[in-house]
Design a protein around this motif. Structure first.
Motif, PDB file in Angstrom:
ATOM      1  N   SER A   1       0.804  -1.219   0.000  1.00 38.45           N
ATOM      2  CA  SER A   1       0.000   0.000   0.000  1.00 38.45           C
ATOM      3  C   SER A   1       0.841   1.275   0.000  1.00 38.45           C
ATOM      4  N   VAL A   2       2.146   1.142   0.297  1.00 39.89           N
ATOM      5  CA  VAL A   2       3.059   2.289   0.286  1.00 39.89           C
ATOM      6  C   VAL A   2       4.368   1.857  -0.369  1.00 39.89           C
ATOM      7  N   ASP A   3       5.233   2.835  -0.633  1.00 38.32           N
ATOM      8  CA  ASP A   3       6.548   2.509  -1.192  1.00 38.32           C
ATOM      9  C   ASP A   3       7.372   1.726  -0.169  1.00 38.32           C
ATOM     10  N   PRO A   4       8.315   0.911  -0.645  1.00 39.34           N
ATOM     11  CA  PRO A   4       9.151   0.134   0.270  1.00 39.34           C
ATOM     12  C   PRO A   4       9.916   1.029   1.239  1.00 39.34           C
ATOM     13  N   ASN A   5      10.088   0.552   2.467  1.00 37.10           N
ATOM     14  CA  ASN A   5      10.905   1.286   3.428  1.00 37.10           C
ATOM     15  C   ASN A   5      12.381   1.099   3.096  1.00 37.10           C
ATOM     16  N   ALA A   6      13.262   1.523   3.975  1.00 34.95           N
ATOM     17  CA  ALA A   6      14.704   1.483   3.683  1.00 34.95           C
ATOM     18  C   ALA A   6      15.195   0.063   3.443  1.00 34.95           C
ATOM     19  N   VAL A   7      14.698  -0.879   4.223  1.00 32.48           N
ATOM     20  CA  VAL A   7      15.100  -2.279   4.034  1.00 32.48           C
ATOM     21  C   VAL A   7      14.598  -2.783   2.686  1.00 32.48           C
ATOM     22  N   GLY A   8      13.362  -2.464   2.344  1.00 31.60           N
ATOM     23  CA  GLY A   8      12.816  -2.884   1.058  1.00 31.60           C
ATOM     24  C   GLY A   8      13.567  -2.285  -0.116  1.00 31.60           C
ATOM     25  N   GLN A   9      13.954  -1.030  -0.004  1.00 33.04           N
ATOM     26  CA  GLN A   9      14.733  -0.391  -1.067  1.00 33.04           C
ATOM     27  C   GLN A   9      16.093  -1.070  -1.239  1.00 33.04           C
TER      28      GLN A   9
END
Length: 281
Positions: A132-140
């Motif tokens: 539902s939102v852009d990836p956080n720092a770990v996801g990036q």
């Protein structure tokens, strides 16, 4: 003493390879699935630690916790069976055929991939609040790893492919050494220490592990990485699997088997003092 001598643990390696080849399809797949999932969680943990601390060494120091857990639980990674299963065939164990070795490898690959993919989906949900939102720092970070370790190799052509393959070889040289090191001790603490050291080396050095990559690259594709499934297969997974195979079989399995388990020749067998000829005065 908890230490197990090389001839003894090489015998255990052969026994382990034989048992894995004769294992039922159900048990093989379940154990491989759980191994892939646990190793993927450890990789996600290590990436999270690296992002939060900015210190890759700390992530590498903590990553082996997953490997130790899956080994102690009796689960199987593709990298491990690459090393152990062929030894039972080389040793001519009853009922062990090359087709059985290949069957084991195929089932473990599928189980590892399914387990790692499951964790990749779950982690993608976590780092994006269910997309539902852009990836956080770990996801990036997970997304960028996939790009750098596919397109980064492709930019160098054949030289990149060779580099990828060699990193796969060195990876399973270390990982399979960790598998063997666990057999050097009869105590849990000894097994953990033995496994921790080579796993730390492989992870911090950035070597290519086929099962870890089964988590990292699907995660990258789900989290916006700018590479394709074909890039993943051609410029990472397939060469990495081949490199892992060579590293485990050649640099760990065959070397230990050749020097500690091969049949002794007459020159290798020393006669006892009672068998020596009596000196002539």
């Amino acid at each position: 003493m908890s230490y197990v001598s090389p001839p003894e643990f090489v015998g255990k390696m052969i026994d382990a390879g034989e048992s894995k080849i004769h294992m039922s399809t159900r048990d093989t797949v379940i154990r491989a699935y759980m191994a892939g999932a646990i190793l993927a969680l450890a990789a996600a943990f290590a990436v999270s630690v690296t992002v939060e601390t900015g210190a890759p060494l700390i992530g590498a120091l903590l990553f082996p916790v997953g490997f130790c857990l899956l080994y102690l639980l009796g689960f199987d990674l593709l990298t491990g069976v690459f090393t152990l299963a062929p030894l039972a065939w080389l040793d001519k164990r009853p009922g062990v055929k090359l087709t059985g070795v290949l069957r084991n490898w195929g089932l473990v690959f599928l189980g590892n991939f399914a387990g790692a993919l499951t964790v990749a989906v779950l982690m993608a949900v976590i780092v994006t609040f269910a997309f539902s939102v852009d990836p956080n720092a770990v996801g990036q970070k997970l997304g960028s790893i996939g790009e750098s370790r596919t397109l980064g190799y492709a930019e160098h052509g054949a030289a990149g492919m060779l580099t990828l393959f060699v990193r796969g070889v060195l990876c399973n040289w270390m990982v399979s050494t960790g598998v063997v090191a666990a057999m050097m001790s009869k105590s849990v603490s000894g097994k953990v220490i033995g496994m921790w050291m080579p796993i730390l080396v492989f992870f911090y050095m950035g070597f290519e592990h086929s099962v870890v990559n089964m988590f990292l690259f699907p995660s990258g594709l789900m989290l916006g990485g700018d590479f394709s499934i074909a890039d993943y297969l051609i410029w990472n997974e397939i060469p990495t699997v081949l490199g892992n195979l060579v590293g485990g079989v050649v640099f760990v399995g065959l070397t230990l088997y050749a020097t500690h388990a091969r049949p002794k020749t007459p020159r290798d067998v020393r006669k006892s003092p009672s068998e020596l000829p009596t000196p002539v005065a």
